[in-house]
Design an enzyme around this catalytic site. Structure first.
Site, PDB file in Angstrom:
ATOM      1  N   SER A   1       0.801  -1.226   0.000  1.00 27.36           N
ATOM      2  CA  SER A   1       0.000   0.000   0.000  1.00 27.36           C
ATOM      3  C   SER A   1       0.830   1.270   0.000  1.00 27.36           C
ATOM      4  O   SER A   1       0.318   2.341  -0.348  1.00 27.36           O
ATOM      5  CB  SER A   1      -0.945   0.011   1.213  1.00 27.36           C
ATOM      6  OG  SER A   1      -1.900  -1.005   1.100  1.00 27.36           O
TER       7      SER A   1
ATOM      8  N   SER B   1      -1.596   4.185   3.232  1.00 32.13           N
ATOM      9  CA  SER B   1      -2.440   4.827   2.219  1.00 32.13           C
ATOM     10  C   SER B   1      -2.627   6.315   2.493  1.00 32.13           C
ATOM     11  O   SER B   1      -2.292   7.145   1.640  1.00 32.13           O
ATOM     12  CB  SER B   1      -3.782   4.104   2.112  1.00 32.13           C
ATOM     13  OG  SER B   1      -3.589   2.765   1.720  1.00 32.13           O
TER      14      SER B   1
END
Length: 543
Positions: free
Chosen positions: A96, A159
């Protein structure tokens, strides 16, 4: 929501022909929205691959009482679709952090690094300096837009972290998570960068423990030392953030600069500058027009899964998204909002659910992310707001087994496997669901497989299930949404959004100056703010 067809309607050719004709007519009149975007909303379903989207669609329909397959997700109504290739510079199957840097900063990089080019080396602090790359959120703030982050993970997670941090390791949440060498070489932890790198207007998610000094009791779990603050440097980053955003009470000032720099705004009680909250009650008490900055940290680490959430104490991804939009949209220059849901965010916890092999947790998170997408659509207009929904990567999650129409998405395949034992439609390629008992695979059974914490079976034993490397969907509506087409590198997403909103490096493109003049139309005159100030003073005097 899509209504189920009348009984036996699907058996007639006219049902399918008429449905396709209507879709074709809609496609024939579809025209590109070539105007520039005032606002951008990027929804990121962490781990929301195509198989997860398809299963979430069915689950959504079944939650509504239908068979599920004919259901339509809100995000699936967006007219423009692309695929994004998710590999990072060093990995065929990504993480991520590397993907976040791609879709937010516009460059591909190495796995586990945040906001850095591929020249940076994972875990090596000294390779950070000179290799920083700025996110579209940062560039939107520099352009005068309000910006926000909403996530169901910790706000320091990979993220959302890619939106503001430059870190050689995605795991450097607080200084206590960093090696001594990195601290000695001058690198800062992700929580520190959250407060210092970019002036973010709205920050909503988890991650309290990384913001406060070691042994600071958590406000929600004061008796649990495992939830205490973790910082070794003694900094209270929440207090520091509040202090930096505090409206000055004395001296001169230019009220035309807005609430954050207004030196007389303390005269109006509604103008409070910045607020920090840690539960739903606090979030609900924040009036949309009373703050320029809002930080809400609702758990020490990640927020709870939707199926485990206490609705009276913890806000949902939908509620956080609505609060963020209502605050951000007051800026006449527009806003940029990053909404991260793990498909265990909604967003952020979709990913976590899959890693733990618990498909029901993951799919509920995906459904909640879709509800946030729908609510955002109700609060904004596609005439001036570009909304993009995508994923950073997929998972080794699948569903099959020749299940019949209307079968519970978590149910059993109609026939037993070669070992004469039942199995679920949903399976994982690897993960903690692998199990051998009495020399064989345990049989799946009802109602156990419907439990929210049931772990679907996996082919290969791993402590946590892994990501997968296939392309992910990109869905878009609004100004310049037609730029999302075909099969693209994942870093293209940031460039298309920047072009749509006239952000660097596309701020000088044709049409951008006219778009800026249009959004600045009311800002040239201080009269509106002066009028509001006068009303505040009058209210203060009368009171």
């Amino acid at each position: 929501p899509a209504l189920p067809p009348p009984p036996d309607a699907e058996k007639t050719p006219s049902y399918w022909n008429e449905g396709a004709r209507k879709r074709l007519e809609s496609a024939l009149v579809l025209q590109p929205a070539a105007q520039r975007a005032k606002n951008i909303i990027l929804f990121l379903g962490d781990g929301m691959g195509l198989s997860t989207m398809s299963a979430a669609r069915i689950y959504k329909g079944q939650l509504a009482g239908g068979s599920g397959e004919e259901s339509v997700l809100a995000m699936e109504t967006f007219p423009h679709v692309a695929l994004a290739k998710t590999y990072t510079i060093d990995r065929q199957v990504p993480d991520s952090a590397g993907t976040g840097t791609a879709y937010l900063c516009g460059v591909k990089t190495n796995a586990k690094t945040l906001g850095l080019s591929g020249a940076a080396v994972y875990g090596k602090c000294r390779t950070t300096f000179g290799n920083e790359v700025d996110s579209i959120l940062h560039r939107a703030r520099l352009a005068g837009k309000s910006v926000g982050i909403v996530t169901t993970t910790r706000v320091q997670h990979a993220s959302p972290g890619a939106a503001y941090a430059h870190s050689a390791s995605r795991s450097w949440y607080a200084d206590s998570n960093m090696p001594k060498e990195a601290l000695r070489d001058g690198c800062k932890d992700i929580a520190y960068q959250l407060v210092h790198n970019t002036d973010i207007n709205v920050i909503l998610g988890g991650g309290r423990m990384y913001m406060t000094p070691k042994q600071t009791p958590d406000p929600e779990y004061p008796e649990d030392p495992a939830q205490n603050g973790t910082r070794k440097d003694g900094l209270d980053l929440i207090a520091k953030w509040l202090s930096a955003k505090k409206v000055p009470h004395r001296g001169g000032g230019d009220v035309t600069q807005g609430m954050a720099t207004c030196h007389w705004c303390h005269l109006c009680p509604r103008w409070q500058g910045a607020r920090y909250v840690w539960d739903k009650k606090g979030l609900d008490a924040v009036e949309d027009d009373s703050v320029s900055h809002l930080m809400g940290l609702f758990e020490p680490k990640d927020m709870k899964y939707e199926l485990n959430r206490n609705a009276s104490t913890d806000p949902s991804i939908v509620e956080m998204t609505e609060k963020a939009i209502r605050i951000l949209r007051r800026n006449p220059n527009g806003f940029f909002l990053f909404g991260d849901g793990h498909v265990p965010c909604a967003g952020g916890r979709i990913d976590h659910g899959h890693h733990s092999g618990r498909a029901k947790q993951a799919l509920m998170e995906a459904v909640m992310l879709d509800r946030a997408v729908a609510r955002a659509g109700e609060l904004t207009s596609p005439a001036d707001t570009l909304t993009v929904v995508t994923a950073d990567h997929s998972h080794v999650f699948t569903f099959g087994g020749n299940t019949l129409r209307g079968t519970s998405i978590f149910g059993l395949a109609p026939k037993k496997a070669k070992d004469k034992r039942a199995y679920t439609s949903i399976l994982y390629g690897n993960g903690p669901g692998y199990s051998i008992r009495d020399g064989g695979r345990p049989a799946a059974s009802l109602p156990t497989v419907e439990d929210k914490d049931y772990r679907q079976q996996a082919a290969v034993p791993l402590e946590t299930e892994t990501h997968s490397g296939e392309d992910v969907m990109v869905l878009a509506q609004g100004p310049m949404a037609h730029l999302f087409h075909g099969v693209q590198e994942q870093n293209y997403i940031a460039h298309a959004m920047a072009h749509a909103a006239c952000l660097e490096p596309y701020a000088a493109r044709p049409g951008c100056e006219a778009a800026r003049r249009a959004s600045h139309g009311t800002q040239g005159s201080p009269q509106p703010l002066l009028t509001l100030l006068a009303l505040c003073v009058a209210a203060h005097v009368v009171g």
